[in-house]
Design a protein around this motif. Structure first.
Motif, PDB file in Angstrom:
ATOM      1  N   SER A  66     -24.695 -44.913  48.137  1.00  0.00           N
ATOM      2  CA  SER A  66     -23.280 -44.880  48.502  1.00  0.00           C
ATOM      3  C   SER A  66     -23.119 -45.017  50.015  1.00  0.00           C
ATOM      4  CB  SER A  66     -22.655 -43.567  48.034  1.00  0.00           C
ATOM      5  OG  SER A  66     -22.706 -43.457  46.631  1.00  0.00           O
ATOM      6  N   GLU A  67     -22.303 -45.973  50.426  1.00  0.00           N
ATOM      7  CA  GLU A  67     -22.039 -46.178  51.850  1.00  0.00           C
ATOM      8  C   GLU A  67     -20.829 -47.080  52.022  1.00  0.00           C
ATOM      9  OE1 GLU A  67     -24.478 -47.146  55.993  1.00  0.00           O
ATOM     10  OE2 GLU A  67     -25.482 -47.290  54.047  1.00  0.00           O
ATOM     11  N   SER A  68     -20.064 -46.820  53.083  1.00  0.00           N
ATOM     12  CA  SER A  68     -18.940 -47.669  53.459  1.00  0.00           C
ATOM     13  C   SER A  68     -19.370 -48.610  54.575  1.00  0.00           C
ATOM     14  CB  SER A  68     -17.767 -46.815  53.952  1.00  0.00           C
ATOM     15  OG  SER A  68     -17.289 -45.970  52.942  1.00  0.00           O
ATOM     16  N   PHE A  69     -18.864 -49.837  54.515  1.00  0.00           N
ATOM     17  CA  PHE A  69     -19.188 -50.826  55.542  1.00  0.00           C
ATOM     18  C   PHE A  69     -17.905 -51.425  56.091  1.00  0.00           C
ATOM     19  CE2 PHE A  69     -22.950 -51.057  52.678  1.00  0.00           C
ATOM     20  CZ  PHE A  69     -23.891 -50.563  53.582  1.00  0.00           C
ATOM     21  N   GLY A  70     -17.841 -51.564  57.403  1.00  0.00           N
ATOM     22  CA  GLY A  70     -16.689 -52.173  58.035  1.00  0.00           C
ATOM     23  C   GLY A  70     -15.531 -51.196  58.175  1.00  0.00           C
ATOM     24  N   GLN A 147     -10.262 -50.613  51.398  1.00  0.00           N
ATOM     25  CA  GLN A 147     -11.401 -51.512  51.186  1.00  0.00           C
ATOM     26  C   GLN A 147     -12.765 -50.829  51.267  1.00  0.00           C
ATOM     27  OE1 GLN A 147     -11.314 -55.310  53.184  1.00  0.00           O
ATOM     28  NE2 GLN A 147      -9.081 -55.447  53.100  1.00  0.00           N
ATOM     29  N   THR A 148     -12.821 -49.633  51.853  1.00  0.00           N
ATOM     30  CA  THR A 148     -14.124 -49.016  52.098  1.00  0.00           C
ATOM     31  C   THR A 148     -14.375 -47.774  51.257  1.00  0.00           C
ATOM     32  OG1 THR A 148     -13.210 -47.748  53.954  1.00  0.00           O
ATOM     33  CG2 THR A 148     -14.247 -49.879  54.470  1.00  0.00           C
ATOM     34  N   GLY A 149     -13.496 -47.489  50.305  1.00  0.00           N
ATOM     35  CA  GLY A 149     -13.691 -46.321  49.455  1.00  0.00           C
ATOM     36  C   GLY A 149     -13.315 -45.015  50.118  1.00  0.00           C
TER      37      GLY A 149
END
Length: 312
Positions: A66-70, A147-149
């Protein structure tokens, strides 16, 4: 075919994503069940495909940590988890959209806030609106962010019941809290709404919360204790059927981009300025430059990690 279906989804879903007041769209994932899966070969950095037509048709989370990007409005999420459709103190709404996915920290936050909501007079939990798509990214309709959860919409409507069948969750509407185009709250607003927003904004995981200007000015006028939490409450257009919670990037999420923090202070003067402009709109400036047209975000414009997210 993909472009045609995307336009169909946009027409059906644009207003519903913003207010929660109309019946849901056909889910992007169901609109094109035959769409080919993304492959690693297709995800090169020069990919000019429209990003929403990639992420909008991916119906499951990526098989990654689990990870967010941007950033919130130009990013994606790996290893998302799904908020269960029904819990003891919440229900996910508009299930056909398949937008009840987020990072684990967001799911935990929503569940925690729902348990607090259940302690409020007249509330037994929360109706939860849009969070993110299974892999985040741009949506076929509605939100520019989410967009990134790390975003979640919480309905202003106190749940009458938490055993709604799926079809009822498509047709039931939230309730508007605004009067005079958002300059003031209306009679649907209660002190419990303020208590819920105070609890959400006081959570250290939260970066900011968007709500219509009249709600912020009402809370500014009625807060008699610690006012620090008001800094995170930010006035924004719409957001009178729901409030939008945005979490900070989790610790250690090096690929995640936080928004700049709100300015110092409680922000009440800023909110009053919004109200003043609603009640007395300034005349249009004929010399103001027009905003340059912006095309849809392409895959090449997303963080490089989003290519792997889409492929896995």
């Amino acid at each position: 075919m993909v472009r045609t279906l995307a336009l169909f989804g946009l027409i059906l879903g644009l207003s519903a994503c913003q207010t929660g007041t109309t019946t849901s769209t056909v889910s992007a994932q169901n609109a094109n069940p035959g769409a080919p899966p993304a492959t690693a070969a297709a995800m090169d950095p020069s990919d000019g495909r429209v990003a929403k037509e990639v992420f909008g048709y991916l119906s499951t989370a990526s098989v990654q940590s689990s990870e967010s990007f941007g950033g919130y409005s130009r990013g994606c999420q790996a290893g998302a988890v799904q908020l269960p459709e029904t819990g003891p103190t919440w229900q996910a709404m508009r299930l056909s959209r398949n937008r009840n996915w987020a990072q684990p920290v967001t799911v935990d936050f929503v569940q925690d806030l729902s348990r607090f909501a259940a302690t409020l007079p007249g509330w037994n939990g929360l109706y939860v609106g849009d969070m993110s798509q299974p892999r985040g990214g741009p949506m076929l309709s509605g939100h520019a962010s989410h967009q990134t959860g790390l975003d979640a919409d919480i309905w202003m409507r106190a749940p009458e019941r938490l055993d709604l069948p799926p079809q009822a969750r498509e047709s039931i509407s939230s309730i508007s809290m605004r009067r005079a185009e958002g300059a003031y709250v209306n009679d649907n607003w209660t002190p419990q709404h303020m208590a819920l927003l105070r609890a959400a904004a006081s959570d250290p995981r939260v970066a900011r919360i968007f709500v219509f200007p009249g709600a912020k000015t009402w809370m500014c006028a009625n807060e008699t204790g610690n006012r620090d939490w008001l800094r995170k409450i930010r006035p924004w257009w719409g957001h009178h059927y729901h409030f939008h919670v945005r979490l900070s990037c989790p610790p250690g999420a090096t690929g995640c981009e936080d928004q700049a923090p709100p300015p110092p202070g409680d922000g009440c003067d800023e909110a009053q300025g919004w109200v003043d402009r609603i009640l007395n709109p300034p005349p249009p400036d004929p010399d103001a430059p027009s905003a340059p047209p912006r095309g849809p975000v392409t895959m090449a414009q997303l963080p490089a990690q989003c290519h792997d997210v889409a492929a896995n």
